[in-house]
Scaffold this active site. Structure first.
Site, PDB file in Angstrom:
ATOM      1  N   ASP A   1      -9.382 -56.406   0.943  1.00  0.00           N
ATOM      2  CA  ASP A   1      -8.996 -55.075   1.744  1.00  0.00           C
ATOM      3  C   ASP A   1      -7.878 -55.068   2.171  1.00  0.00           C
ATOM      4  O   ASP A   1      -7.812 -55.497   3.442  1.00  0.00           O
ATOM      5  CB  ASP A   1     -10.416 -54.661   2.262  1.00  0.00           C
ATOM      6  CG  ASP A   1     -10.467 -53.232   2.810  1.00  0.00           C
ATOM      7  OD1 ASP A   1      -9.196 -52.318   2.821  1.00  0.00           O
ATOM      8  OD2 ASP A   1     -11.459 -52.628   3.360  1.00  0.00           O
TER       9      ASP A   1
ATOM     10  N   TYR B   1       2.108 -39.085   2.033  1.00  0.00           N
ATOM     11  CA  TYR B   1       2.231 -40.165   0.945  1.00  0.00           C
ATOM     12  C   TYR B   1       3.752 -40.337   0.728  1.00  0.00           C
ATOM     13  O   TYR B   1       4.313 -41.597   0.574  1.00  0.00           O
ATOM     14  CB  TYR B   1       1.811 -39.644  -0.363  1.00  0.00           C
ATOM     15  CG  TYR B   1       1.866 -40.522  -1.414  1.00  0.00           C
ATOM     16  CD1 TYR B   1       0.942 -41.505  -1.671  1.00  0.00           C
ATOM     17  CD2 TYR B   1       2.781 -40.180  -2.362  1.00  0.00           C
ATOM     18  CE1 TYR B   1       1.182 -42.233  -2.925  1.00  0.00           C
ATOM     19  CE2 TYR B   1       2.877 -41.014  -3.606  1.00  0.00           C
ATOM     20  CZ  TYR B   1       2.129 -42.281  -3.955  1.00  0.00           C
ATOM     21  OH  TYR B   1       2.499 -42.943  -4.812  1.00  0.00           O
TER      22      TYR B   1
END
Length: 250
Positions: A63, A169
């Site tokens: 992760d 983003y």
């Protein structure tokens, strides 16, 4: 003997989409490829599917927003393989609220985006760099986007000129590009090559609008640039920003 069979690769965010296809294409060339996902069960399921096709794929839990998970993955790779030849930093998220514009995104949106797209990428790279230094020809591929190009956002002729609905983003990918340049410079005499790529406007879940599938490229085509840069020879580029064979403007 295929030289790629001696190589070890790791692809983050690889349980679906472009990441999964990148694993498939690398493994198809003979590279022993570690399929990394936040959820070990999903990573194992995806790896088993590729193994059933005869491909040298191994699941690993990683992760990118969890330093302990990254450290555990690095230790597992060192114990099992002793080195890493290829790192494809593919994991990424897009959580902007498109109707909020640039100034309306919450600070939580910015932080969540950067935690995965930039800080997770840096944390993963730093943890795995000692293993990449043990490779004869280390390769790092950072999956960015044309949306990270500041030049194209200022170019009225570019199709992304008006594409400002996902600013967190976009800016996170601009930061990935900048990180790539700096890391490539640091490693320029090490033999490790570092590049960033635009996969294209790909038909993935990230580009879905409800039931509408957006995108111009198939997922296999979307993985091609990552694979191409992961397998470059010693005369290949470093510190670049690519879409297939095209050099993109920063």
């Amino acid at each position: 003997m295929n030289a790629n069979t001696n190589k070890i690769a790791l692809v983050t965010g690889a349980t679906r989409g472009i990441g999964l296809e990148t694993v498939r294409q690398l493994a198809a060339t003979g590279v022993h490829t570690l399929l990394a996902g936040r959820n070990r069960d999903k990573a194992v399921e995806a790896a088993l599917t590729l193994q059933a096709q005869g491909l040298p794929v191994e699941a690993i839990a990683l992760d990118v927003t969890d330093s302990a998970s990254i450290a555990a993955a690095a230790q597992e790779i060192e114990r099992k393989h002793g080195k890493l030849d290829i790192l494809v930093n593919n994991a990424g998220i897009m959580v902007d609220e498109a109707d909020k514009g640039v100034s309306g995104q919450s600070l939580a949106t910015w932080r969540t985006t950067f935690d995965t797209n930039l800080f997770g990428l840096i944390d993963t790279t730093q943890a795995l760099l000692p293993l990449l230094r043990k490779s004869d020809a280390g390769r790092i591929v950072n999956v960015s986007s044309l949306l990270g190009s500041i030049s194209e956002h200022q170019n009225p002729a570019s199709f992304i000129y008006e594409f400002k609905g996902v600013p967190a983003y976009n800016v996170s990918k601009s930061a990935v590009n900048a990180w790539t340049v700096h890391l490539a410079h640091e490693l320029k005499d090490s033999g490790i090559k570092v590049n960033t790529i635009h996969p294209g406007y790909v038909q993935t879940d990230m580009n879905k609008s409800g039931d509408q599938q957006n995108g111009e490229l198939s997922v296999p085509d979307g993985a091609r640039t990552s694979v191409q840069l992961a397998l470059i020879g010693n005369d290949g580029p470093t510190g670049g920003y690519y879409y297939f064979d095209q050099v993109l403007p920063w």
